[in-house]
Design an enzyme around this catalytic site. Structure first.
Site: not given
Length: 391
Positions: A176, A204, A235
């Site tokens: 990240s 991610h 996300k």
């Protein structure tokens, strides 16, 4: 209270004091923060779906049908047919037998590891793994062995020295703060050799890498090779929540053993509906993902040519390595004063001496947005002597 005040003074003295900033608009390439306009280069809204009309409609439709609250934990009154639909969708998306949704990615990692492992386990964890993985290990009572970042020789050496009767190798898929990708093929090979379980935090990578955006395992052609796949819906998926995907027995075990799942009120129906719709869009919209990765590569190259150290990033996460805490904070503040929001990342989020600006791009950023931001980043970089004067 003197104890707390003294602690705060020490945090400020180290340059590690943080303050909240309040956004007045949707997470978009350009936002208002406390009434002022900014180019937003710090959001994990990678595919730009947070303000997508289709997701907003899905939320509104769910509210009209189910109301606004879930009313209880999943094991009491909080499970809706929407939860089942989402978990079936995630399992199909990830190519696993089943999945389970948690309230956050943090709660997923803490719940999975603390439920699975105990004092008889040894967990081999990449040094730069997310804090929630470390906290899960602490709750589990397992022995933690941290290997150097993406260093397979160090992992092998430590396995030979510390392996026990039950072993787990756990890694972020995409890291990240650095934006690089874990060497999953090597990790899987090592795990098979030593008969170890594998776990990947795909927070991610979900929506960004692999076939249809299904993540790191797919990116490397390792479908069905990872024992535990964890990720988030907050996300690229532009919603809220975390998940775990794997064998049906694993999921049934976690339903009955993961405390962060058992003792939490369920996510509300509108949030679940948004996740379902977002995954449908992600699976079909290859163009959005291709644009994001192409734009990210272009932006990285522009920074490299200017002389910035963007490390080994291969994703829309683009760190500008500064080193010193004070200089990273100053860089971020000057950018903010000029209408560009890029957060300064400092310890404990990153190791000492590696403070940085963490840029994260969206598929919806325009070339004009990014060119304007680049001009300001380069100018400030020269003023602070992070890069040379000639470009």
């Amino acid at each position: 209270m003197n104890y707390i005040t003294d602690k705060l003074i020490k945090i400020k003295d180290k340059g590690l004091y943080r303050e909240l900033r309040y956004i007045d608009t949707a997470q978009s390439p350009r936002v208002k923060i406390e009434g002022k306009d900014f180019i937003l280069l710090g959001s994990n809204n990678y595919l730009g779906l947070c303000d997508d009309f289709r997701l907003k409609k899905a939320a509104i439709d769910a509210i009209n049908k189910y109301g606004v609250g879930s009313g209880g934990s999943r094991l009491t009154t909080g499970s809706y047919d929407l939860h089942k639909q989402l978990e079936e969708k995630i399992a199909s998306f990830k190519g696993t037998e089943a999945s389970l949704v948690f309230n956050t990615g943090y709660m997923a990692n803490v719940g999975i590891i603390s439920a699975l492992c105990d004092a008889s386990w040894v967990i081999f964890s990449d040094k730069l793994n997310h804090a929630s993985i470390i906290d899960g290990y602490r709750l589990s009572g397992a022995k933690l062995i941290r290997y150097k970042h993406c260093d397979m020789n160090d992992l092998l050496n430590k396995i030979n020295k510390y392996k026990g009767s039950n072993n787990l190798i756990v890694t972020d898929g995409v890291f990240s703060m650095d934006g690089d990708i874990a060497p999953l093929p090597d990790i899987v090979k090592i795990a098979k050799k030593f008969n170890m379980m594998t776990m990947v935090d795909d927070a991610h990578a979900t929506g960004i890498l692999g076939k249809n955006g299904s993540g790191t395992a797919s990116y490397f052609g390792l479908d069905n090779e990872i024992d535990i796949i964890m990720g988030t819906l907050s996300k690229a998926v532009a919603s809220e929540g975390g998940y775990v995907a794997g064998k049906k027995d694993l999921i049934n075990y976690l339903i009955n053993s993961a405390r962060s799942f058992i003792y939490s009120t369920a996510l509300c129906p509108s949030t679940i509906a948004v996740s379902i719709k977002a995954l449908e869009i992600i699976e079909k919209d290859e163009e959005r993902r291709v644009k994001l990765l192409k734009t990210s590569n272009w932006f990285q190259n522009q920074l490299k040519v200017a002389g910035f150290n963007v490390m080994e990033t291969q994703t829309p996460i683009i760190p500008i390595l500064i080193g010193e805490v004070d200089k990273a904070v100053e860089f971020s503040k000057i950018l903010l004063s000029q209408g560009v929001y890029v957060p300064a990342i400092r310890p404990p989020s990153v190791p000492r001496g590696t403070s940085r600006l963490r840029i994260s791009l969206m598929a919806t950023h325009s070339k004009e947005d990014l060119e304007e931001a680049l001009v300001k980043i380069k100018e400030i970089g020269k003023e602070l002597k992070i890069i040379g004067g000639l470009l």
